[in-house]
Scaffold this active site. Structure first.
Site, mmCIF file in Angstrom:
data_model
loop_
_atom_site.group_PDB
_atom_site.id
_atom_site.type_symbol
_atom_site.label_atom_id
_atom_site.label_comp_id
_atom_site.label_asym_id
_atom_site.label_seq_id
_atom_site.Cartn_x
_atom_site.Cartn_y
_atom_site.Cartn_z
ATOM 1 N N TYR A 161 0.869 -0.998 0.294
ATOM 2 C CA TYR A 161 -0.135 0.120 0.158
ATOM 3 C C TYR A 161 0.742 1.319 0.313
ATOM 4 C CZ TYR A 161 -3.520 2.869 1.862
ATOM 5 O OH TYR A 161 -4.303 4.550 1.950
ATOM 6 N N LYS A 165 1.930 4.135 -3.497
ATOM 7 C CA LYS A 165 1.411 5.664 -2.516
ATOM 8 C C LYS A 165 2.334 6.647 -3.805
ATOM 9 C CE LYS A 165 -3.257 5.894 -1.410
ATOM 10 N NZ LYS A 165 -4.218 6.155 -2.386
ATOM 11 N N ASN A 190 -5.298 8.454 8.383
ATOM 12 C CA ASN A 190 -6.257 7.800 8.958
ATOM 13 C C ASN A 190 -8.282 8.781 9.517
ATOM 14 O OD1 ASN A 190 -5.783 5.413 10.034
ATOM 15 N ND2 ASN A 190 -4.078 6.450 11.497
ATOM 16 N N GLU A 203 -12.616 -1.694 7.377
ATOM 17 C CA GLU A 203 -12.683 -0.484 8.230
ATOM 18 C C GLU A 203 -11.400 -0.198 9.642
ATOM 19 O OE1 GLU A 203 -13.964 -3.584 8.354
ATOM 20 O OE2 GLU A 203 -14.498 -4.825 10.935
ATOM 21 N N LYS A 204 -11.621 0.996 9.771
ATOM 22 C CA LYS A 204 -10.450 1.410 10.306
ATOM 23 C C LYS A 204 -10.942 1.405 12.056
ATOM 24 C CE LYS A 204 -7.413 3.047 7.107
ATOM 25 N NZ LYS A 204 -6.837 3.833 6.901
ATOM 26 N N ALA A 205 -9.723 1.917 12.712
ATOM 27 C CA ALA A 205 -9.534 1.495 14.241
ATOM 28 C C ALA A 205 -11.074 1.878 14.921
ATOM 29 C CB ALA A 205 -8.614 1.521 14.827
ATOM 30 N N LYS A 212 -17.518 -2.737 18.273
ATOM 31 C CA LYS A 212 -17.130 -3.477 18.966
ATOM 32 C C LYS A 212 -17.683 -3.500 20.237
ATOM 33 C CE LYS A 212 -13.141 -5.559 17.464
ATOM 34 N NZ LYS A 212 -11.573 -6.147 17.379
ATOM 35 N N THR A 233 -0.214 4.180 18.975
ATOM 36 C CA THR A 233 -0.579 5.550 19.118
ATOM 37 C C THR A 233 -0.798 5.836 17.502
ATOM 38 O OG1 THR A 233 1.713 6.809 19.161
ATOM 39 C CG2 THR A 233 0.242 6.732 21.027
ATOM 40 N N ARG A 300 2.092 7.091 14.862
ATOM 41 C CA ARG A 300 2.269 7.350 14.002
ATOM 42 C C ARG A 300 1.639 8.678 13.785
ATOM 43 N NH1 ARG A 300 -0.484 5.287 8.742
ATOM 44 N NH2 ARG A 300 1.678 4.082 9.314
HETATM 45 P P1 NAD Z 1 -13.215 3.738 -0.071
HETATM 46 O O1 NAD Z 1 -12.600 1.887 0.496
HETATM 47 O O2 NAD Z 1 -14.407 3.942 1.096
HETATM 48 O O3 NAD Z 1 -13.019 3.933 -0.629
HETATM 49 C C1 NAD Z 1 -11.983 3.855 -2.137
HETATM 50 C C2 NAD Z 1 -12.983 3.743 -3.150
HETATM 51 O O4 NAD Z 1 -12.606 3.791 -4.019
HETATM 52 C C3 NAD Z 1 -14.462 2.174 -2.612
HETATM 53 O O5 NAD Z 1 -15.320 2.808 -3.020
HETATM 54 C C4 NAD Z 1 -13.386 1.269 -3.766
HETATM 55 O O6 NAD Z 1 -15.058 0.647 -4.551
HETATM 56 C C5 NAD Z 1 -12.776 2.367 -5.076
HETATM 57 N N1 NAD Z 1 -12.239 2.104 -6.000
HETATM 58 C C6 NAD Z 1 -11.595 0.495 -5.780
HETATM 59 N N2 NAD Z 1 -10.598 0.647 -7.818
HETATM 60 C C7 NAD Z 1 -11.473 1.343 -7.851
HETATM 61 C C8 NAD Z 1 -11.132 1.083 -9.390
HETATM 62 N N3 NAD Z 1 -10.334 0.137 -9.797
HETATM 63 N N4 NAD Z 1 -12.003 1.785 -10.201
HETATM 64 C C9 NAD Z 1 -13.049 2.567 -9.836
HETATM 65 N N5 NAD Z 1 -12.982 2.561 -8.326
HETATM 66 C C10 NAD Z 1 -12.304 1.718 -7.456
HETATM 67 O O7 NAD Z 1 -11.519 4.378 0.670
HETATM 68 P P2 NAD Z 1 -11.370 5.723 1.519
HETATM 69 O O8 NAD Z 1 -11.252 5.549 2.794
HETATM 70 O O9 NAD Z 1 -12.164 7.048 1.306
HETATM 71 O O10 NAD Z 1 -10.087 6.207 0.723
HETATM 72 C C11 NAD Z 1 -9.737 6.979 0.106
HETATM 73 C C12 NAD Z 1 -8.561 7.691 -0.166
HETATM 74 O O11 NAD Z 1 -8.051 7.944 1.050
HETATM 75 C C13 NAD Z 1 -8.166 6.165 -0.605
HETATM 76 O O12 NAD Z 1 -6.957 6.237 -2.272
HETATM 77 C C14 NAD Z 1 -7.170 6.010 0.114
HETATM 78 O O13 NAD Z 1 -6.053 5.399 -0.629
HETATM 79 C C15 NAD Z 1 -6.516 7.394 0.878
HETATM 80 N N6 NAD Z 1 -6.352 7.564 2.113
HETATM 81 C C16 NAD Z 1 -7.315 6.695 3.073
HETATM 82 C C17 NAD Z 1 -7.435 7.336 4.481
HETATM 83 C C18 NAD Z 1 -8.673 6.736 5.689
HETATM 84 O O14 NAD Z 1 -8.627 6.800 6.539
HETATM 85 N N7 NAD Z 1 -9.903 6.391 5.121
HETATM 86 C C19 NAD Z 1 -6.021 7.185 4.698
HETATM 87 C C20 NAD Z 1 -5.296 7.425 3.595
HETATM 88 C C21 NAD Z 1 -5.042 7.485 2.582
#
Ligand code: NAD
Length: 345
Positions: A161, A165, A190, A203-205, A212, A233, A300
């Protein structure tokens, strides 16, 4: 701040905004945010079928397409003035430690989307990077020094992952350097809040621990299982801060092709998160610790010096406040599911 404001005001409310990954948590919230801001032409895209989207925003063109395919990316970006790439295969630690191939394959989405945005003549392109891009050697102690933007190199990102990025960030930087496409790169720390994944393994923490607590109360089995010793943390950013930050970063000319932290700097230990969720739920649970479960890095946090310097702003929703709103939303989802209604996770 003033420079940023000027750029926002120059936009036309009829400009076509394209959001990849809009069926997910942040992309869906961004579609709603821009709609609320009065933008009238938003194209939202996700590979999930529409009935699985976390939010389908009325008035938004919502399309089901796989953006890792070149032809879909071209179709998605047709006529776009701004492109936001929030699409990635991702989840909490349980997901990104187990499914590195899926995480790495998200490189295809960014590769095709940025090329399509460039060829479509888009003005600006946004990439959602992550704190997982940072060097993991700097995150071995729960009493972390907050991560600043330069800590990504020398590179030793989270396997799978994080490396995806980091490489996609480089695409954004080179499209600006070589081709003049204005790119924005935010390293999210996060993100949590209503309309996020709360069950099912991704899901995240914060969401997992709220769920839970709710499950324990509902079942009467007043125990909770915590991944790791709970001393690890993190900082957690509320979704409203996230979408506002995306908007500000995208429209700051001082930040073109410059990775920047987008996260809260309020550091929380997982054990304290559990206590907060218990307090919100009005219950105290017996704790067990699963030392074999995925835990990620020891600590982090986000160093917000740079974002303060450039935007005069940082995510500031107090965690306790955001968690209470998230808990209430998950409890509603939980009850809806029990009642046989459709839910997000
Ligand atoms: P999420 O899983 O809720 O949303 C991501 C969406 O992308 C999903 O609905 C998935 O179906 C869609 N997707 C994946 N591959 C695809 C493809 N090939 N074509 C079209 N759609 C596709 O995640 P999120 O929390 O909304 O995260 C959004 C972005 O933010 C991501 O790039 C993630 O890596 C980044 N990010 C999120 C967090 C967090 O805490 N949520 C932290 C760091 C980075």
């Amino acid at each position: 701040m003033t420079e940023n404001k000027r750029a926002i005001d120059m936009r036309n409310k009829n400009d076509l905004i394209v959001i990849g990954g809009a069926g997910g948590f942040i992309g869906g919230s961004l579609a709603r945010y821009f709609t609320d801001q009065g933008f009238t032409r938003i194209r939202a895209i996700d590979k999930k079928p529409l009935y699985e989207w976390y939010q389908v925003v009325p008035g938004v063109e919502s399309l089901c397409m796989d953006l890792s395919e070149k032809e879909s990316a071209i179709r998605a970006c047709e006529g776009a003035v701004e492109v936001y790439n929030l699409a990635a295969d991702m989840g909490g630690m349980g997901f990104i430690e187990r499914f590195r191939v899926e995480c790495l394959r998200s490189i295809l989405v960014n590769t095709h989307m940025i090329e399509a945005a460039y060829n479509a003549g888009a003005d600006r392109y946004f990439f959602s990077s992550s704190a997982c891009a940072y060097n993991t050697d700097l995150q071995k102690d729960p009493h972390v020094r907050a991560l600043k933007e330069s800590d990504a190199y020398p590179a030793m990102s989270e396997r799978g992952y994080g490396w995806e990025k980091l490489l996609s960030e480089m695409f954004c930087q080179e499209y600006w350097a070589e081709r003049g496409l204005k790119t924005a790169i935010a390293r999210f720390h996060n993100v949590y809040g209503p309309h996020g994944t709360w069950d099912g393994g991704r899901e995240k923490a914060p969401a997992a621990l709220c769920r839970k607590v709710i499950e324990a109360k509902d079942s009467g089995d007043l125990t909770i299982d915590i991944w790791g010793d709970g001393l690890q943390t993190r900082s957690f950013m509320y979704i409203d801060d996230c979408v506002q930050g995306i908007d500000m970063i995208m429209h700051s000319d001082a930040l073109i092709a410059t990775p920047i932290n987008l996260g809260s700097s309020e550091l929380i230990a997982i054990n304290d998160l559990v206590s907060m969720a218990e307090a919100i739920g009005g219950v105290t649970l017996a704790r067990t610790h699963d030392m074999d479960a995925p835990r990620g890095v020891a600590g982090r946090n986000s160093d917000n010096t740079f974002i303060q310097e450039v935007l005069g702003w940082e995510p500031s929703t107090p965690f306790r406040e955001g968690l209470a709103l998230t808990y209430a939303w998950i409890e509603q989802q939980y009850n809806d599911r029990k009642a046989g209604k459709r839910t997000v996770s």
